[in-house]
Design a protein around this motif. Structure first.
Motif, short mmCIF file in Angstrom:
data_model
loop_
_atom_site.label_atom_id
_atom_site.label_comp_id
_atom_site.label_asym_id
_atom_site.label_seq_id
_atom_site.Cartn_x
_atom_site.Cartn_y
_atom_site.Cartn_z
N GLU A 20 35.81 -9.22 8.09
CA GLU A 20 34.88 -8.24 7.52
C GLU A 20 34.40 -8.67 6.13
O GLU A 20 33.22 -8.51 5.80
CB GLU A 20 35.52 -6.85 7.46
CG GLU A 20 35.89 -6.25 8.79
CD GLU A 20 34.73 -5.91 9.71
OE1 GLU A 20 33.59 -6.37 9.50
OE2 GLU A 20 34.97 -5.16 10.67
N THR A 21 35.28 -9.24 5.35
CA THR A 21 34.90 -9.72 4.02
C THR A 21 33.86 -10.84 4.12
O THR A 21 32.88 -10.85 3.37
CB THR A 21 36.15 -10.21 3.26
OG1 THR A 21 37.05 -9.09 3.12
CG2 THR A 21 35.81 -10.75 1.89
N GLN A 22 34.06 -11.74 5.07
CA GLN A 22 33.08 -12.81 5.28
C GLN A 22 31.74 -12.24 5.72
O GLN A 22 30.68 -12.72 5.30
CB GLN A 22 33.60 -13.81 6.32
CG GLN A 22 34.77 -14.65 5.85
CD GLN A 22 35.30 -15.53 6.95
OE1 GLN A 22 34.53 -16.25 7.58
NE2 GLN A 22 36.60 -15.48 7.19
N LEU A 23 31.77 -11.22 6.56
CA LEU A 23 30.53 -10.62 7.05
C LEU A 23 29.77 -9.87 5.96
O LEU A 23 28.54 -9.90 5.94
CB LEU A 23 30.81 -9.69 8.23
CG LEU A 23 31.09 -10.41 9.54
CD1 LEU A 23 31.55 -9.42 10.60
CD2 LEU A 23 29.84 -11.15 10.00
N VAL A 24 30.49 -9.25 5.05
CA VAL A 24 29.82 -8.58 3.94
C VAL A 24 28.98 -9.58 3.16
O VAL A 24 27.89 -9.26 2.68
CB VAL A 24 30.84 -7.86 3.03
CG1 VAL A 24 30.23 -7.45 1.70
CG2 VAL A 24 31.41 -6.63 3.75
N ALA A 25 29.45 -10.81 3.08
CA ALA A 25 28.69 -11.85 2.40
C ALA A 25 27.58 -12.44 3.26
O ALA A 25 26.53 -12.83 2.75
CB ALA A 25 29.63 -12.97 1.95
N ALA A 26 27.76 -12.48 4.59
CA ALA A 26 26.81 -13.16 5.48
C ALA A 26 25.68 -12.27 5.99
O ALA A 26 24.57 -12.76 6.21
CB ALA A 26 27.56 -13.74 6.69
N ILE A 27 25.93 -11.00 6.19
CA ILE A 27 24.92 -10.12 6.79
C ILE A 27 23.64 -10.04 5.95
O ILE A 27 22.55 -10.05 6.53
CB ILE A 27 25.50 -8.72 7.10
CG1 ILE A 27 26.53 -8.83 8.23
CG2 ILE A 27 24.40 -7.74 7.49
CD1 ILE A 27 27.29 -7.55 8.51
N PRO A 28 23.71 -9.99 4.63
CA PRO A 28 22.45 -9.96 3.87
C PRO A 28 21.55 -11.16 4.16
O PRO A 28 20.32 -11.02 4.23
CB PRO A 28 22.89 -9.92 2.41
CG PRO A 28 24.24 -9.27 2.46
CD PRO A 28 24.85 -9.79 3.74
N ASP A 29 22.12 -12.33 4.37
CA ASP A 29 21.33 -13.52 4.72
C ASP A 29 20.71 -13.37 6.10
O ASP A 29 19.56 -13.78 6.33
CB ASP A 29 22.18 -14.78 4.67
CG ASP A 29 22.59 -15.16 3.26
OD1 ASP A 29 21.88 -14.76 2.31
OD2 ASP A 29 23.61 -15.85 3.12
N MET A 30 21.46 -12.78 7.02
CA MET A 30 20.92 -12.57 8.36
C MET A 30 19.75 -11.59 8.30
O MET A 30 18.70 -11.82 8.90
CB MET A 30 22.02 -12.08 9.31
CG MET A 30 23.10 -13.14 9.53
SD MET A 30 24.45 -12.57 10.58
CE MET A 30 23.73 -12.87 12.19
N ALA A 31 19.91 -10.52 7.54
CA ALA A 31 18.82 -9.55 7.40
C ALA A 31 17.60 -10.19 6.74
O ALA A 31 16.46 -9.95 7.18
CB ALA A 31 19.30 -8.34 6.59
N ALA A 32 17.82 -11.01 5.74
CA ALA A 32 16.71 -11.65 5.03
C ALA A 32 15.94 -12.61 5.92
O ALA A 32 14.75 -12.83 5.71
CB ALA A 32 17.24 -12.38 3.80
N ASN A 33 16.60 -13.18 6.91
CA ASN A 33 15.96 -14.13 7.82
C ASN A 33 15.27 -13.46 9.00
O ASN A 33 14.56 -14.12 9.75
CB ASN A 33 16.97 -15.16 8.31
CG ASN A 33 17.13 -16.29 7.33
OD1 ASN A 33 16.24 -17.12 7.18
ND2 ASN A 33 18.27 -16.31 6.63
N ALA A 34 15.48 -12.17 9.19
CA ALA A 34 14.87 -11.45 10.30
C ALA A 34 13.43 -11.11 9.96
O ALA A 34 13.13 -10.64 8.86
CB ALA A 34 15.66 -10.18 10.60
N THR A 35 12.54 -11.34 10.92
CA THR A 35 11.15 -10.94 10.72
C THR A 35 10.85 -9.61 11.41
O THR A 35 9.96 -8.89 10.97
CB THR A 35 10.17 -12.02 11.24
OG1 THR A 35 10.45 -12.29 12.61
CG2 THR A 35 10.30 -13.30 10.44
N ASP A 36 11.58 -9.29 12.46
CA ASP A 36 11.41 -8.02 13.15
C ASP A 36 12.03 -6.91 12.29
O ASP A 36 13.19 -6.99 11.90
CB ASP A 36 12.09 -8.08 14.52
CG ASP A 36 11.90 -6.82 15.32
OD1 ASP A 36 10.88 -6.71 16.01
OD2 ASP A 36 12.80 -5.94 15.22
N GLU A 37 11.23 -5.90 11.99
CA GLU A 37 11.69 -4.84 11.09
C GLU A 37 12.90 -4.09 11.66
O GLU A 37 13.84 -3.78 10.92
CB GLU A 37 10.55 -3.85 10.83
CG GLU A 37 10.90 -2.80 9.81
CD GLU A 37 9.74 -1.86 9.50
OE1 GLU A 37 10.00 -0.83 8.87
OE2 GLU A 37 8.60 -2.17 9.89
#
Length: 167
Positions: A20-37
């Motif tokens: 979960e700690t790793q995901l807290v750091a990784a999810i913002p990058d995933m969201a930033a790379n998404a083009t679909d709202e």
């Protein structure tokens, strides 16, 4: 050395805390790379859930008077590394969104399995409060997985990715 179910349970909880700690750091990058709202919103919503899930784990550690640190989730590190590689090798747009969904589904399936196992151990050990908290996290992980699948099957895979392939 793990010698009993309780020690194994604590080890699994620490692994989940690391994940979960790793995901807290990784999810913002995933969201930033998404083009679909809708996909971006799903990642941002799940980031809040992930923080809550990590807090639940801290609460469980508090019940048992132990620290959450001590384990590194190599599986989550690998899933994040694989996602990062595929994102970097994919052009921005629907295809990258498909990569993000695939990566997100893999992460959710890992977490569902890990939380399910931890809950089974808690049930065997008679840790009823732990079971309640772990069940909430399992339900959230399942809902996140369903959301990602709905975004994909709701048109992104069928329309967006196929349109890009035709060009």
């Amino acid at each position: 050395m793990i010698n009993n179910l309780e020690q194994l349970y604590i080890d699994q909880l620490r692994d989940l805390f690391s994940a979960e700690t790793q995901l807290v750091a990784a999810i913002p990058d995933m969201a930033a790379n998404a083009t679909d709202e809708a996909l971006r919103d799903a990642f941002n919503h799940h980031l809040d859930e992930t923080r809550t899930q990590r807090a639940r784990l801290q609460e469980i550690f508090g019940f048992h008077g132990i620290a959450p640190e001590g384990e590194d989730c190599d599986a989550m590190r690998g899933l994040i590394k694989e996602a990062t590689k595929h994102i970097a090798n994919t052009q921005k747009g629907s295809v990258r969104d498909a990569v993000l969904i695939a990566s997100g589904n893999r992460v959710e399936h890992y977490e569902i399995a890990a939380y399910g196992l931890a809950r089974a151990f808690a049930e065997c050990l008679g840790y009823d409060e732990d079971v309640k908290l772990l069940t909430k996290s399992i339900e959230e992980e399942g809902a996140a997985d369903q959301t990602l699948t709905k975004i994909a099957s709701g048109g992104l895979f069928r329309d967006g990715v196929n349109e890009e392939a035709a060009h």
